[in-house]
Design a protein around this motif. Structure first.
Motif, PDB file in Angstrom:
ATOM      1  N   HIS A  55       0.565  16.598   7.512  1.00 62.90           N
ATOM      2  CA  HIS A  55       0.299  15.587   6.123  1.00 62.90           C
ATOM      3  C   HIS A  55       1.631  14.976   5.773  1.00 62.90           C
ATOM      4  N   LYS A  56       1.495  13.995   5.101  1.00 61.54           N
ATOM      5  CA  LYS A  56       2.513  12.806   4.498  1.00 61.54           C
ATOM      6  C   LYS A  56       2.122  12.936   2.992  1.00 61.54           C
ATOM      7  N   LEU A  57       3.345  13.247   2.344  1.00 63.11           N
ATOM      8  CA  LEU A  57       3.145  13.130   0.863  1.00 63.11           C
ATOM      9  C   LEU A  57       3.911  11.892   0.393  1.00 63.11           C
ATOM     10  N   THR A  58       3.163  11.128  -0.407  1.00 60.44           N
ATOM     11  CA  THR A  58       3.848   9.755  -0.880  1.00 60.44           C
ATOM     12  C   THR A  58       3.604   9.648  -2.286  1.00 60.44           C
ATOM     13  N   LYS A  59       2.582  10.259  -3.023  1.00 61.04           N
ATOM     14  CA  LYS A  59       2.086  10.135  -4.376  1.00 61.04           C
ATOM     15  C   LYS A  59       3.486  10.706  -5.219  1.00 61.04           C
ATOM     16  N   GLY A  60       3.826   9.703  -6.048  1.00 58.85           N
ATOM     17  CA  GLY A  60       5.089   9.995  -6.769  1.00 58.85           C
ATOM     18  C   GLY A  60       6.376  10.342  -6.254  1.00 58.85           C
ATOM     19  N   VAL A  61       6.565  10.031  -4.993  1.00 58.45           N
ATOM     20  CA  VAL A  61       7.796  10.234  -4.028  1.00 58.45           C
ATOM     21  C   VAL A  61       8.306   8.765  -3.901  1.00 58.45           C
ATOM     22  N   ARG A  62       9.605   8.696  -4.170  1.00 55.38           N
ATOM     23  CA  ARG A  62      10.415   7.513  -4.371  1.00 55.38           C
ATOM     24  C   ARG A  62      11.971   8.207  -3.853  1.00 55.38           C
ATOM     25  N   ALA A  63      12.351   7.592  -2.560  1.00 55.98           N
ATOM     26  CA  ALA A  63      13.642   8.182  -2.294  1.00 55.98           C
ATOM     27  C   ALA A  63      13.952   9.427  -2.497  1.00 55.98           C
ATOM     28  N   TYR A 116      15.033  10.314  -6.169  1.00 60.28           N
ATOM     29  CA  TYR A 116      16.409   9.315  -6.327  1.00 60.28           C
ATOM     30  C   TYR A 116      15.946   8.112  -7.212  1.00 60.28           C
ATOM     31  N   SER A 117      14.915   7.562  -6.534  1.00 55.64           N
ATOM     32  CA  SER A 117      15.066   5.983  -6.887  1.00 55.64           C
ATOM     33  C   SER A 117      14.080   5.812  -8.310  1.00 55.64           C
ATOM     34  N   ASN A 118      13.466   6.817  -8.665  1.00 58.44           N
ATOM     35  CA  ASN A 118      12.852   6.995 -10.125  1.00 58.44           C
ATOM     36  C   ASN A 118      13.400   8.028 -11.117  1.00 58.44           C
ATOM     37  N   ASP A 119      14.288   8.641 -10.676  1.00 59.22           N
ATOM     38  CA  ASP A 119      14.853   9.566 -11.610  1.00 59.22           C
ATOM     39  C   ASP A 119      13.884  10.587 -12.140  1.00 59.22           C
ATOM     40  N   THR A 120      13.077  11.122 -11.151  1.00 61.43           N
ATOM     41  CA  THR A 120      12.240  12.217 -11.525  1.00 61.43           C
ATOM     42  C   THR A 120      12.265  13.400 -10.478  1.00 61.43           C
ATOM     43  N   VAL A 121      11.692  14.598 -10.955  1.00 62.11           N
ATOM     44  CA  VAL A 121      11.547  15.458 -10.082  1.00 62.11           C
ATOM     45  C   VAL A 121       9.679  15.558 -10.139  1.00 62.11           C
ATOM     46  N   THR A 122       9.254  15.541  -8.897  1.00 61.89           N
ATOM     47  CA  THR A 122       7.658  15.740  -9.069  1.00 61.89           C
ATOM     48  C   THR A 122       7.238  17.314  -8.504  1.00 61.89           C
ATOM     49  N   THR A 123       6.188  17.832  -8.852  1.00 53.43           N
ATOM     50  CA  THR A 123       5.963  19.056  -8.332  1.00 53.43           C
ATOM     51  C   THR A 123       4.690  19.137  -8.014  1.00 53.43           C
ATOM     52  N   TYR A 124       4.255  19.728  -6.731  1.00 54.96           N
ATOM     53  CA  TYR A 124       2.844  19.748  -6.114  1.00 54.96           C
ATOM     54  C   TYR A 124       2.402  20.998  -5.664  1.00 54.96           C
ATOM     55  N   SER A 125       1.272  21.303  -5.626  1.00 56.66           N
ATOM     56  CA  SER A 125       0.786  22.722  -5.148  1.00 56.66           C
ATOM     57  C   SER A 125       0.863  22.468  -3.590  1.00 56.66           C
ATOM     58  N   GLU A 126       1.441  23.677  -3.071  1.00 58.15           N
ATOM     59  CA  GLU A 126       1.560  23.748  -1.655  1.00 58.15           C
ATOM     60  C   GLU A 126       0.461  23.864  -0.799  1.00 58.15           C
ATOM     61  N   SER A 127      -0.737  24.304  -1.316  1.00 60.66           N
ATOM     62  CA  SER A 127      -2.019  24.556  -0.872  1.00 60.66           C
ATOM     63  C   SER A 127      -2.601  23.396  -0.733  1.00 60.66           C
ATOM     64  N   THR A 128      -2.746  22.294  -1.695  1.00 59.78           N
ATOM     65  CA  THR A 128      -3.550  21.001  -1.875  1.00 59.78           C
ATOM     66  C   THR A 128      -2.749  19.753  -1.746  1.00 59.78           C
TER      67      THR A 128
END
Length: 135
Positions: free
Chosen positions: A35-43, A60-72
């Motif tokens: 898989h390649k995760l890109t939604k919400g991911v910035r640097a 880093y690029s948008n000053d956030t932490v994003t969380t994801y379900s590992e299963s989906t």
């Protein structure tokens, strides 16, 4: 270029690719990403796999932490409060998230599941780039 990695309880490998703005996921023993995760991911600069099967990505690029379900791999939440020029993050066994910021020099501390920091540590810091937490 890979900047960080994490391994979950199923031995899946998550690799933060800062310049490609993605996190690639490798199944155990595979050489090709599943898989390649890109939604919400910035640097992405750091990744954490939690005991509760969540993936935390420090962007880093948008000053956030994003969380994801590992299963989906579905985006669950975005944390932005208390984050500015983030360099790394760590999580303790109680699920508290620590985010190191370089502008201003600080460490923001989030209770488990929170999107706003409970406190910010600033005294004595000068551009923190790493955090270590004892087991």
């Amino acid at each position: 270029r890979p900047d960080a990695l994490a391994i979950d309880s199923s031995r899946n490998l998550y690799v933060a690719n800062r310049n490609a703005h993605s996190v690639t996921v490798y199944k155990p023993g595979d050489k090709t990403p599943a898989h390649k995760l890109t939604k919400g991911v910035r640097a992405p600069a750091a990744v954490i796999s939690t005991a509760s099967n969540e993936l935390y990505v420090l962007n880093y690029s948008n000053d956030t932490v994003t969380t994801y379900s590992e299963s989906t791999l579905a985006l669950e939440q975005t944390i932005s409060a208390g984050i500015a020029c983030p360099t790394t993050m760590a999580m303790n066994k109680n699920g508290e998230l620590y985010v190191a910021n370089s502008c201003p020099s600080s460490v923001s501390v989030y209770p488990s599941g929170a999107t706003k920091p409970a406190r910010s540590i600033r005294n004595g810091l000068d551009g923190p780039v790493a955090i270590g937490i004892a087991p």
